[in-house]
Write a protein that holds these residues in place. Sequence first.
Motif, PDB file in Angstrom:
ATOM      1  N   ASP A 131       1.756  67.520   7.193  1.00 19.42           N
ATOM      2  CA  ASP A 131       2.539  68.282   8.162  1.00 19.42           C
ATOM      3  C   ASP A 131       1.692  69.303   8.890  1.00 19.42           C
ATOM      4  O   ASP A 131       1.812  69.484  10.119  1.00 19.42           O
ATOM      5  N   VAL A 132       0.791  69.985   8.161  1.00 18.65           N
ATOM      6  CA  VAL A 132      -0.037  71.012   8.809  1.00 18.65           C
ATOM      7  C   VAL A 132      -1.132  70.358   9.641  1.00 18.65           C
ATOM      8  O   VAL A 132      -1.517  70.888  10.695  1.00 18.65           O
ATOM      9  N   GLU A 133      -1.637  69.193   9.229  1.00 16.94           N
ATOM     10  CA  GLU A 133      -2.608  68.476  10.057  1.00 16.94           C
ATOM     11  C   GLU A 133      -1.972  68.085  11.394  1.00 16.94           C
ATOM     12  O   GLU A 133      -2.587  68.226  12.455  1.00 16.94           O
ATOM     13  N   THR A 134      -0.732  67.595  11.328  1.00 14.86           N
ATOM     14  CA  THR A 134      -0.024  67.212  12.556  1.00 14.86           C
ATOM     15  C   THR A 134       0.205  68.421  13.452  1.00 14.86           C
ATOM     16  O   THR A 134      -0.006  68.360  14.678  1.00 14.86           O
ATOM     17  N   TYR A 135       0.602  69.537  12.845  1.00 11.01           N
ATOM     18  CA  TYR A 135       0.814  70.751  13.625  1.00 11.01           C
ATOM     19  C   TYR A 135      -0.498  71.262  14.216  1.00 11.01           C
ATOM     20  O   TYR A 135      -0.569  71.623  15.400  1.00 11.01           O
ATOM     21  N   ALA A 136      -1.555  71.279  13.397  1.00 12.69           N
ATOM     22  CA  ALA A 136      -2.836  71.832  13.853  1.00 12.69           C
ATOM     23  C   ALA A 136      -3.382  71.078  15.053  1.00 12.69           C
ATOM     24  O   ALA A 136      -3.879  71.683  16.015  1.00 12.69           O
ATOM     25  N   SER A 137      -3.310  69.745  15.013  1.00 10.20           N
ATOM     26  CA  SER A 137      -3.879  68.942  16.098  1.00 10.20           C
ATOM     27  C   SER A 137      -2.911  68.722  17.248  1.00 10.20           C
ATOM     28  O   SER A 137      -3.290  68.138  18.269  1.00 10.20           O
ATOM     29  N   GLY A 138      -1.674  69.208  17.100  1.00  9.08           N
ATOM     30  CA  GLY A 138      -0.672  69.032  18.148  1.00  9.08           C
ATOM     31  C   GLY A 138      -0.237  70.339  18.767  1.00  9.08           C
ATOM     32  O   GLY A 138      -0.909  70.891  19.644  1.00  9.08           O
ATOM     33  N   GLU A 139       0.874  70.868  18.294  1.00  7.06           N
ATOM     34  CA  GLU A 139       1.448  72.066  18.899  1.00  7.06           C
ATOM     35  C   GLU A 139       0.515  73.276  18.797  1.00  7.06           C
ATOM     36  O   GLU A 139       0.403  74.077  19.740  1.00  7.06           O
ATOM     37  N   ARG A 167       5.181  82.713  19.043  1.00  5.11           N
ATOM     38  CA  ARG A 167       5.506  81.461  18.350  1.00  5.11           C
ATOM     39  C   ARG A 167       4.348  80.996  17.470  1.00  5.11           C
ATOM     40  O   ARG A 167       4.525  80.625  16.305  1.00  5.11           O
ATOM     41  N   LEU A 168       3.166  81.017  18.034  1.00  8.21           N
ATOM     42  CA  LEU A 168       1.962  80.595  17.320  1.00  8.21           C
ATOM     43  C   LEU A 168       1.727  81.456  16.087  1.00  8.21           C
ATOM     44  O   LEU A 168       1.483  80.945  14.981  1.00  8.21           O
ATOM     45  N   SER A 169       1.826  82.751  16.238  1.00  7.85           N
ATOM     46  CA  SER A 169       1.560  83.667  15.137  1.00  7.85           C
ATOM     47  C   SER A 169       2.596  83.522  14.024  1.00  7.85           C
ATOM     48  O   SER A 169       2.264  83.587  12.837  1.00  7.85           O
ATOM     49  N   ARG A 170       3.853  83.339  14.399  1.00  7.76           N
ATOM     50  CA  ARG A 170       4.905  83.176  13.401  1.00  7.76           C
ATOM     51  C   ARG A 170       4.657  81.917  12.566  1.00  7.76           C
ATOM     52  O   ARG A 170       4.798  81.936  11.341  1.00  7.76           O
ATOM     53  N   ARG A 171       4.289  80.838  13.232  1.00  5.65           N
ATOM     54  CA  ARG A 171       4.072  79.585  12.501  1.00  5.65           C
ATOM     55  C   ARG A 171       2.856  79.694  11.583  1.00  5.65           C
ATOM     56  O   ARG A 171       2.885  79.225  10.435  1.00  5.65           O
ATOM     57  N   VAL A 172       1.777  80.282  12.043  1.00  8.39           N
ATOM     58  CA  VAL A 172       0.580  80.447  11.211  1.00  8.39           C
ATOM     59  C   VAL A 172       0.892  81.326  10.006  1.00  8.39           C
ATOM     60  O   VAL A 172       0.477  81.030   8.875  1.00  8.39           O
ATOM     61  N   ALA A 173       1.619  82.409  10.227  1.00  7.99           N
ATOM     62  CA  ALA A 173       1.980  83.300   9.122  1.00  7.99           C
ATOM     63  C   ALA A 173       2.851  82.574   8.103  1.00  7.99           C
ATOM     64  O   ALA A 173       2.648  82.696   6.883  1.00  7.99           O
ATOM     65  N   ASP A 174       3.810  81.800   8.566  1.00  9.75           N
ATOM     66  CA  ASP A 174       4.691  81.070   7.655  1.00  9.75           C
ATOM     67  C   ASP A 174       3.907  80.038   6.834  1.00  9.75           C
ATOM     68  O   ASP A 174       4.159  79.862   5.637  1.00  9.75           O
ATOM     69  N   LEU A 175       2.983  79.349   7.473  1.00  5.24           N
ATOM     70  CA  LEU A 175       2.219  78.301   6.787  1.00  5.24           C
ATOM     71  C   LEU A 175       1.228  78.868   5.778  1.00  5.24           C
ATOM     72  O   LEU A 175       1.034  78.308   4.695  1.00  5.24           O
ATOM     73  N   THR A 176       0.582  79.964   6.136  1.00  2.00           N
ATOM     74  CA  THR A 176      -0.509  80.491   5.307  1.00  2.00           C
ATOM     75  C   THR A 176      -0.073  81.539   4.308  1.00  2.00           C
ATOM     76  O   THR A 176      -0.777  81.810   3.330  1.00  2.00           O
ATOM     77  N   GLY A 177       1.088  82.188   4.561  1.00  2.02           N
ATOM     78  CA  GLY A 177       1.501  83.291   3.705  1.00  2.02           C
ATOM     79  C   GLY A 177       0.891  84.614   4.108  1.00  2.02           C
ATOM     80  O   GLY A 177       1.074  85.627   3.406  1.00  2.02           O
ATOM     81  N   LEU A 178       0.179  84.652   5.220  1.00  5.05           N
ATOM     82  CA  LEU A 178      -0.397  85.901   5.715  1.00  5.05           C
ATOM     83  C   LEU A 178       0.682  86.754   6.381  1.00  5.05           C
ATOM     84  O   LEU A 178       1.719  86.251   6.825  1.00  5.05           O
ATOM     85  N   ASP A 179       0.408  88.040   6.466  1.00  8.73           N
ATOM     86  CA  ASP A 179       1.330  88.978   7.096  1.00  8.73           C
ATOM     87  C   ASP A 179       1.454  88.678   8.592  1.00  8.73           C
ATOM     88  O   ASP A 179       0.449  88.580   9.303  1.00  8.73           O
ATOM     89  N   TYR A 180       2.695  88.552   9.066  1.00 10.91           N
ATOM     90  CA  TYR A 180       2.908  88.194  10.472  1.00 10.91           C
ATOM     91  C   TYR A 180       2.317  89.230  11.418  1.00 10.91           C
ATOM     92  O   TYR A 180       1.682  88.878  12.423  1.00 10.91           O
ATOM     93  N   ALA A 181       2.518  90.509  11.136  1.00 10.50           N
ATOM     94  CA  ALA A 181       2.016  91.551  12.041  1.00 10.50           C
ATOM     95  C   ALA A 181       0.504  91.458  12.188  1.00 10.50           C
ATOM     96  O   ALA A 181      -0.035  91.623  13.296  1.00 10.50           O
ATOM     97  N   MET A 182      -0.185  91.190  11.089  1.00  4.63           N
ATOM     98  CA  MET A 182      -1.643  91.063  11.150  1.00  4.63           C
ATOM     99  C   MET A 182      -2.027  89.834  11.966  1.00  4.63           C
ATOM    100  O   MET A 182      -2.927  89.883  12.818  1.00  4.63           O
ATOM    101  N   VAL A 183      -1.356  88.714  11.718  1.00  2.00           N
ATOM    102  CA  VAL A 183      -1.658  87.485  12.450  1.00  2.00           C
ATOM    103  C   VAL A 183      -1.391  87.675  13.937  1.00  2.00           C
ATOM    104  O   VAL A 183      -2.167  87.231  14.792  1.00  2.00           O
ATOM    105  N   ARG A 184      -0.304  88.360  14.269  1.00  2.31           N
ATOM    106  CA  ARG A 184       0.032  88.586  15.683  1.00  2.31           C
ATOM    107  C   ARG A 184      -1.005  89.459  16.362  1.00  2.31           C
ATOM    108  O   ARG A 184      -1.352  89.245  17.544  1.00  2.31           O
TER     109      ARG A 184
END
Length: 396
Positions: free
Chosen positions: A178-186, A203-220
């Motif tokens: 699922d993450v490979e498909t997301y990484a190479s697509g959206e 949108r990008l930051s929210r998805r990365v934070a959800d997938l990795t478990g990192l803090d959204y504010a930091m990712v944003r």
Amino acid sequence: MPMSVSIGLADWLHLGALGPWRLNMAGEAARPSAQPTLEPNAETWLDFTDLVFLDPAGTGYSRILGGDEVRKSLWSTNGDVTSLAVTIRRWVQANGRELSPKFILGESYGGFRAPKIAHVLQTDQGVGVNGLVLLSPVLDFARFDATGSVLSYVARLPSFVATTRERKGPITRETLRDVETYASGEFLSDLMKGVNDAPTLDRLSRRVADLTGLDYAMVRRLGGRVSADVFAREINRPEGRVSSMYDGNATGLDPNPFSTRNTAEDQLRLGLHAPITQAMVELYRTRLNWVVENGRYQFQNEQAGRQWDRGAHAEAVSDLRSAMALDPKMGVLVAHGLTDLVTPYFETRMVLDQIFMTGSAERLRFETYAGGHMFYSRDEARRLFRADGERLVGRR
């Protein structure tokens, strides 16, 4: 009997995966004061291939004879490849192994070297190569290391997620589809829109934070563009630890938890420096009865790393293509650990997908294992890797 040549920092493969003796490299073994005790290696490759380990110029007990010009030549992409190809050809001739099937194994930068060496052996030194084993290789530095390359973020995201998910249970490549498909697509599509589109960044930051478990504010704040160095620290910040770049789930203490920068030494690369060095010295002295008087064993050569000249085109993809096209019987095994942050598996997968393949699909196999750059430090991964290696050697 086939012969396999291991190149690069051969100690890792010698003591970690292939040789008759093995050094524990996992967990508490990755610290400088750990006891460097060697034990029999049940997964040695010696029962299906002879092994020759080569330390490039300036590593192991090898010494460079000559001045700065000689050193400059040997510590460059072309000079390094040529010297190793000549060494292999001379060793084959000196030991009467011209008729033996020949396989080259290379790990990390050795995986970059191996296709180049094979091509030089074929076209210049008059030595055929039956197969290559590329462990955690970097095949194209320019494509992913360019400043601001969006492909570098695409390549690393699956390894970040693999690290996070493995903390909850076993992982395989199938569990990361699922993450490979997301990484190479959206994900790639959003990255290509640049940094001035606020809704896309949200949108990008929210998805990365959800997938990795990192803090959204930091990712944003980073626009969803998280480097491996940042991930290695931030994913462990609550515990005051830092991931090794060589395995996201091997961690060490953070010496400066309040610093704005990650200043931690890599727990695997440097934590194992002393045990591996002492184990190799002990192996030579007591098991092989070879003592080098007044000789320092160079496990890693930092001077070579600083002075290395990659040249203008630091890629080995064209060499791999050419070597395989020239010899339709050559087989290749590419092996990666899923939680390797320094040479992410998805980077290599993207490179290989751009190579047009003729003949049997078995010619070029891509295998992944639980673990990092040195995935063979894990027992199950080492067993699987041995089986895959034996399969390659036996396919000729």
